[in-house]
Design a protein around this motif. Structure first.
Motif, PDB file in Angstrom:
ATOM      1  N   THR A  99       7.494 -18.208  16.220  1.00 55.91           N
ATOM      2  CA  THR A  99       6.652 -17.524  15.234  1.00 55.91           C
ATOM      3  C   THR A  99       7.461 -16.466  14.489  1.00 55.91           C
ATOM      4  O   THR A  99       8.443 -15.937  15.001  1.00 55.91           O
ATOM      5  CB  THR A  99       5.456 -16.828  15.911  1.00 55.91           C
ATOM      6  N   VAL A 100       7.026 -16.172  13.303  1.00 57.52           N
ATOM      7  CA  VAL A 100       7.580 -15.070  12.506  1.00 57.52           C
ATOM      8  C   VAL A 100       6.463 -14.027  12.431  1.00 57.52           C
ATOM      9  O   VAL A 100       5.324 -14.383  12.090  1.00 57.52           O
ATOM     10  CB  VAL A 100       7.951 -15.565  11.085  1.00 57.52           C
ATOM     11  N   PRO A 101       6.742 -12.759  12.761  1.00 57.43           N
ATOM     12  CA  PRO A 101       5.658 -11.762  12.721  1.00 57.43           C
ATOM     13  C   PRO A 101       4.985 -11.728  11.353  1.00 57.43           C
ATOM     14  O   PRO A 101       5.655 -11.847  10.332  1.00 57.43           O
ATOM     15  CB  PRO A 101       6.379 -10.437  12.998  1.00 57.43           C
ATOM     16  N   PHE A 102       3.677 -11.587  11.357  1.00 57.32           N
ATOM     17  CA  PHE A 102       2.956 -11.512  10.081  1.00 57.32           C
ATOM     18  C   PHE A 102       2.858 -10.078   9.583  1.00 57.32           C
ATOM     19  O   PHE A 102       3.113  -9.798   8.410  1.00 57.32           O
ATOM     20  CB  PHE A 102       1.542 -12.113  10.223  1.00 57.32           C
ATOM     21  N   HIS A 103       2.443  -9.172  10.474  1.00 54.32           N
ATOM     22  CA  HIS A 103       2.224  -7.788  10.046  1.00 54.32           C
ATOM     23  C   HIS A 103       3.537  -7.020   9.934  1.00 54.32           C
ATOM     24  O   HIS A 103       4.484  -7.306  10.648  1.00 54.32           O
ATOM     25  CB  HIS A 103       1.272  -7.087  11.024  1.00 54.32           C
ATOM     26  N   GLY A 104       3.559  -6.062   9.029  1.00 50.11           N
ATOM     27  CA  GLY A 104       4.773  -5.260   8.867  1.00 50.11           C
ATOM     28  C   GLY A 104       4.812  -4.709   7.470  1.00 50.11           C
ATOM     29  O   GLY A 104       4.017  -5.112   6.616  1.00 50.11           O
ATOM     30  N   PRO A 105       5.735  -3.779   7.213  1.00 50.02           N
ATOM     31  CA  PRO A 105       5.796  -3.150   5.891  1.00 50.02           C
ATOM     32  C   PRO A 105       6.086  -4.139   4.768  1.00 50.02           C
ATOM     33  O   PRO A 105       5.626  -3.966   3.643  1.00 50.02           O
ATOM     34  CB  PRO A 105       6.948  -2.141   6.016  1.00 50.02           C
ATOM     35  N   ARG A 106       6.870  -5.194   5.080  1.00 48.40           N
ATOM     36  CA  ARG A 106       7.196  -6.181   4.048  1.00 48.40           C
ATOM     37  C   ARG A 106       6.615  -7.537   4.449  1.00 48.40           C
ATOM     38  O   ARG A 106       6.562  -7.853   5.633  1.00 48.40           O
ATOM     39  CB  ARG A 106       8.710  -6.342   3.929  1.00 48.40           C
ATOM     40  N   GLN A 107       6.239  -8.317   3.470  1.00 53.58           N
ATOM     41  CA  GLN A 107       5.729  -9.654   3.773  1.00 53.58           C
ATOM     42  C   GLN A 107       6.849 -10.560   4.303  1.00 53.58           C
ATOM     43  O   GLN A 107       7.999 -10.477   3.853  1.00 53.58           O
ATOM     44  CB  GLN A 107       5.150 -10.295   2.516  1.00 53.58           C
ATOM     45  N   ALA A 108       6.476 -11.422   5.216  1.00 54.06           N
ATOM     46  CA  ALA A 108       7.400 -12.450   5.691  1.00 54.06           C
ATOM     47  C   ALA A 108       7.508 -13.548   4.645  1.00 54.06           C
ATOM     48  O   ALA A 108       6.674 -13.646   3.739  1.00 54.06           O
ATOM     49  CB  ALA A 108       6.894 -13.017   7.010  1.00 54.06           C
ATOM     50  N   GLY A 109       8.540 -14.367   4.765  1.00 50.90           N
ATOM     51  CA  GLY A 109       8.684 -15.515   3.867  1.00 50.90           C
ATOM     52  C   GLY A 109       9.538 -15.200   2.651  1.00 50.90           C
ATOM     53  O   GLY A 109       9.720 -16.049   1.783  1.00 50.90           O
ATOM     54  N   VAL A 110      10.046 -13.974   2.579  1.00 49.22           N
ATOM     55  CA  VAL A 110      10.914 -13.593   1.462  1.00 49.22           C
ATOM     56  C   VAL A 110      12.367 -13.642   1.938  1.00 49.22           C
ATOM     57  O   VAL A 110      13.142 -14.511   1.515  1.00 49.22           O
ATOM     58  CB  VAL A 110      10.550 -12.197   0.927  1.00 49.22           C
TER      59      VAL A 110
END
Ligand code: HEM
Length: 400
Positions: A43-54
Motif C-alpha cells: 500500500t501507499v499511504p493515502f493521508h499526508g501533507p501531499r497527495q500520493a501518486g505524484v
C-alpha cells in the motif's frame, strides 16, 4: 467470524507477506478475502501533507478520469462530493472496501493503488476563485502540432488512479465514478500502462512504445531537486512560488505516436531524432543512461552528434531550475483515430505551468524532429491540491 490472517494464510498454503492490506472489510465473513502476495498487499499511504501518486514511483497501470461538474453542483455539493471521494479513496488505497462496495472482495489487493485528485478551472471558480492559480486554464494553442480532439480535453475534476494491478484500478474506477455521479458528468477517460511490476529491476526507467527509454532526465525521487521542480520548495529565486503549499500542477497531453511511419527509419535515424541511443538511453555523446549530453560535440562531417532539432536538445531548458516530472503512461488503443492507435498519455507535474511547462512545449512546437511522428490529440491542465489529514478531505484547505 474472526479467523486471523495467518490462519487463512495457512489455508491458502501460499508463502508470503501478509500485509498492511489484505482484507476486504465490511460484509462479514463472506466478504473476507486473504491476500498473500507482496505485490497485492503493498500500500501507499493515502493521508499526508501531499497527495500520493505524484512522486510515488509510477505503478504499472493508470486511468485518468475527467469529470464536468453538473450545473447545480455548488460549493456545498462539491464539498460533499470531495468528502465521499476522499473516504472511498482512503479505504480503497489501503485495501479496504468502500462503505457501499458492491464487490468488496475486489478491494483486498490494492497493489500500491493511489488516487490523486486534480481540480480544473471551473471547480476552483465555484469553491475559491481568489485562490485559483493564474496558470489554471487551457494551454495556449500550438497550431504547428496540435490536432486536439475535445473528447480528450479539459475537465473540472480529475481522478488519476494508479496501481500495479489492473483489477484494483478497475474496481477503484467503478467505485469512484459511482460516488461522483450525483455531482458530475463523465467527460473523458484515458487508460495507460507501463511494464508490469517485477518485469524489470525496480528503478528501471520506463520505455515508451517507440522503444525509447523515457524519463531519464526526470528529477530523482526524494531529492531537493524534485521538491523544487514539483512542489516549488525554495524555487522563489527563479520566480516560482507554489500556488498553495504542498500543491502542484498536472498537464495531461494525449499524444498519438505514428508507429507505422516511425518504422520507416533505421535505428541510427531513430536515435538521432531523440539524441539518445535506443539500447541504454545514453546520450549519443555518452555511454551510460545518465551521462551528461555534450551538445558541442561534432561528428566526422562537422555536424553536432546530438542534432539541434533532436527532442533532447529542444526539450532541455536553458534554466535547469525549471524542469518537470514526467510520469506518463503508454496506450495502445486500436480505436485510435490515427494509424496504429498507439501513443503516450504524457503527464507532467510541475509547480508552475506557465514558467515550467509552456516554454518547453513552445520550443518543441517550434522545432522538434520528433513532431514528424507524434500528434497531440488531447490537452488538459489541473491544479493538484495538497493532501489531507485523517478526518479531512482532499481540497479541504480551499474551504477554510
Ligand atoms: C525527454 C520522448 C513528448 C518534454 C525525452 C526523452 C524521450 C522522450 C525518449 C529522452 C529521455 C528522457 O529524459 O526522458 C517523448 C515522446 C513524446 C514526448 C515519445 C511524445 C509522444 C514530450 C512533451 C514534452 C516533453 C510534450 C513537454 C512539453 C521532455 C523533457 C525531456 C524529454 C523536458 C528532458 C530533456 C532533458 O534532457 O533535459 N522525451 N517525449 N516531451 N521530454 Fe519528451
Amino acid at each position: 467470524a474472526g479467523a486471523s490472517p495467518s490462519e487463512v494464510m495457512g489455508d491458502t498454503g501460499i508463502e508470503g507477506e501478509v500485509g498492511r492490506a489484505g482484507w476486504a472489510e465490511p460484509g462479514g465473513q463472506s466478504a473476507r478475502v486473504a491476500v498473500s502476495s507482496p505485490v497485492g498487499t503493498d500500500t501507499v499511504p493515502f493521508h499526508g501533507p501531499r497527495q500520493a501518486g505524484v512522486d510515488t514511483p509510477a505503478q504499472a497501470h493508470a486511468v485518468f478520469l475527467a469529470f464536468d461538474l453538473l450545473p447545480d453542483t455548488d460549493r456545498l455539493g462539491i464539498e460533499r462530493m470531495l468528502r465521499l471521494l476522499t473516504d472511498d479513496a482512503a479505504r480503497l488505497t489501503q485495501g479496504r472496501a468502500t462503505i457501499a462496495d458492491t464487490e468488496p472482495e475486489l478491494a483486498a489487493a490494492p497493489a500500491r493503488l493511489t488516487v490523486t485528485f486534480g481540480f480544473g478551472p471551473e471547480l476552483l471558480a465555484r469553491v475559491a476563485p481568489d485562490r485559483a492559480p493564474a496558470w489554471l486554464r487551457p494551454l495556449p494553442a500550438f497550431p504547428q502540432v496540435d490536432r486536439l480532439d475535445p473528447a480528450f480535453g479539459d475537465g473540472d475534476l480529475l481522478l488519476q488512479i494508479c496501481g500495479d494491478d489492473r483489477m484494483s484500478v478497475a474496481h477503484a474506477r467503478r467505485m469512484l465514478i459511482k460516488a461522483a455521479r450525483p455531482f458530475t458528468a463523465e467527460r473523458w477517460a484515458q487508460e495507460g500502462f507501463r511494464a508490469s511490476r517485477g518485469a524489470h529491476p525496480t528503478g528501471t526507467t520506463m520505455r515508451n512504445l517507440f522503444g525509447q527509454v523515457d524519463g531519464t532526465a526526470n528529477p530523482a525521487a526524494q531529492t531537493p531537486h524534485l521538491d523544487r521542480v514539483v512542489w516549488g520548495v525554495g524555487a522563489e529565486q527563479v520566480g516560482i512560488t507554489p500556488w498553495i503549499q504542498d500543491g502542484t500542477s498536472l498537464v495531461v497531453r494525449r499524444i498519438e505516436m505514428l508507429l507505422d511511419t516511425w518504422d520507416e527509419l533505421d535505428r541510427p535515424g531513430k536515435e538521432r531524432v531523440i539524441g539518445r541511443t535506443l539500447g541504454t538511453g545514453a546520450p549519443l555523446t555518452g555511454e551510460q543512461e545518465h551521462d551528461e549530453p555534450d551538445f558541442a560535440a561534432l561528428g566526422p562531417a562537422g555536424f553536432p552528434v546530438i542534432p539541434d532539432i533532436s527532442h533532447l536538445r529542444r526539450a532541455r531548458m536553458d534554466v535547469p531550475e525549471y524542469g518537470m516530472l514526467r510520469r506518463g503512461y503508454n496506450y495502445d488503443d486500436p480505436r485510435g483515430a490515427i494509424e496504429s492507435g498507439a501513443g503516450l498519455i504524457f503527464a507532467a507535474y510541475q509547480a508552475d505551468v506557465d514558467r515550467q511547462f509552456v516554454p518547453v512545449q513552445e520550443r518543441l512546437a517550434e522545432s522538434d524532429h520528433l513532431n514528424l511522428w507524434t500528434v497531440p490529440v488531447g490537452s488538459a491542465v489541473f491544479a493538484i491540491p495538497p493532501g489531507c489529514a485523517e478526518g479531512g478531505f482532499v481540497g479541504d484547505v480551499l474551504f477554510a
